[in-house]
Scaffold this motif. Structure first.
Motif, short mmCIF file in Angstrom:
data_model
loop_
_atom_site.label_atom_id
_atom_site.label_comp_id
_atom_site.label_asym_id
_atom_site.label_seq_id
_atom_site.Cartn_x
_atom_site.Cartn_y
_atom_site.Cartn_z
N LYS A 55 40.18 45.93 50.48
CA LYS A 55 40.75 45.57 49.05
C LYS A 55 42.11 45.97 49.01
CE LYS A 55 40.06 46.18 44.22
NZ LYS A 55 39.39 46.73 43.05
N SER A 57 45.69 46.33 47.30
CA SER A 57 46.68 46.49 45.88
C SER A 57 47.96 46.21 46.04
CB SER A 57 46.37 47.92 45.16
OG SER A 57 47.19 48.81 46.20
N TYR A 92 45.75 31.06 51.09
CA TYR A 92 44.85 31.88 51.15
C TYR A 92 44.77 32.75 49.79
CZ TYR A 92 42.03 36.12 52.23
OH TYR A 92 41.30 37.11 52.01
N TRP A 93 45.91 33.22 49.37
CA TRP A 93 46.19 33.84 48.28
C TRP A 93 47.54 34.12 47.66
CZ3 TRP A 93 48.72 38.28 46.15
CH2 TRP A 93 48.39 38.76 45.04
N GLU A 94 47.71 33.74 46.30
CA GLU A 94 49.09 33.65 46.03
C GLU A 94 49.37 34.44 44.58
OE1 GLU A 94 50.72 29.92 44.61
OE2 GLU A 94 48.82 29.22 44.17
N LYS A 95 50.38 35.01 44.36
CA LYS A 95 51.02 35.67 43.03
C LYS A 95 52.14 34.82 42.68
CE LYS A 95 50.07 38.58 39.97
NZ LYS A 95 49.12 38.35 38.95
N ASP A 106 48.37 43.45 41.05
CA ASP A 106 47.13 42.59 41.13
C ASP A 106 46.39 43.13 42.50
OD1 ASP A 106 45.25 40.76 40.96
OD2 ASP A 106 46.55 39.14 40.74
N THR A 107 45.23 42.58 42.92
CA THR A 107 44.17 42.96 43.80
C THR A 107 43.81 41.84 44.61
OG1 THR A 107 42.36 43.10 42.77
CG2 THR A 107 43.77 45.27 43.03
N PHE A 108 43.63 41.77 46.03
CA PHE A 108 42.96 40.67 46.62
C PHE A 108 42.44 41.23 47.72
CE2 PHE A 108 45.65 40.00 50.60
CZ PHE A 108 46.85 40.69 50.04
N THR A 109 41.38 40.40 48.47
CA THR A 109 40.88 41.04 49.62
C THR A 109 41.48 40.42 50.87
OG1 THR A 109 38.69 41.17 48.41
CG2 THR A 109 38.53 40.95 50.59
#
Ligand SMILES: [Cu+2]
Length: 141
Positions: A55, A57, A92-95, A106-109
């Protein structure tokens, strides 16, 4: 004959010590936090090392004059030339929509598979301007 440390040697040692203590998982040892500064048009630092599956941060500060985003691409889906709507499917993930002067958290795995993942800014023209970074995922404990 006495051995004296030259100012150059001392500067080298100090520089190395600074590198070791730098926060944000920049390059070396894996970190479960990413602290990134966004400018027009760069990520600082531009290499992040995180443990697989952890996880994470995330904190970003936008010191630029324009909006920016932090977009992690899926493994094997590096952006080529332009960030397009086709690339959006391989995120995969974005802000995104990080406004000038704004600080976001934010948090992401982290991805489960070790490897190097491309990070880009998804705002049109910014990838082309060189707003690219690397996320290095290493096997966790
Ligand atoms: Cu940008």
């Amino acid at each position: 004959m006495r051995v004296r440390k030259s100012p150059f040697t001392i500067a080298l040692v100090l520089g190395f010590a600074l590198l070791l203590t730098a926060c944000g998982g920049s390059g070396g040892a894996p970190s479960v936090s990413i602290h990134v500064t966004l400018t027009d048009f760069a990520f600082s630092p531009n290499t992040f090392t995180i443990p697989a599956g952890a996880k994470i941060s995330f904190m970003a500060v936008n010191n630029g004059a324009g909006e920016h985003s932090f977009v992690i691409m899926k493994a094997g889906h590096d952006v080529a030339g332009h960030f397009t709507s086709a690339d959006q499917a391989n995120v995969y993930w974005e802000k995104d929509h990080i406004a000038p002067g704004q600080t976001v958290s934010d948090t992401f795995t982290a991805p489960g598979d070790p490897g190097t993942y491309q990070v880009v800014c998804g705002v049109p023209g910014h990838f082309e301007a060189g707003m690219v970074a690397r996320l290095i995922v290493v096997r966790g404990k």
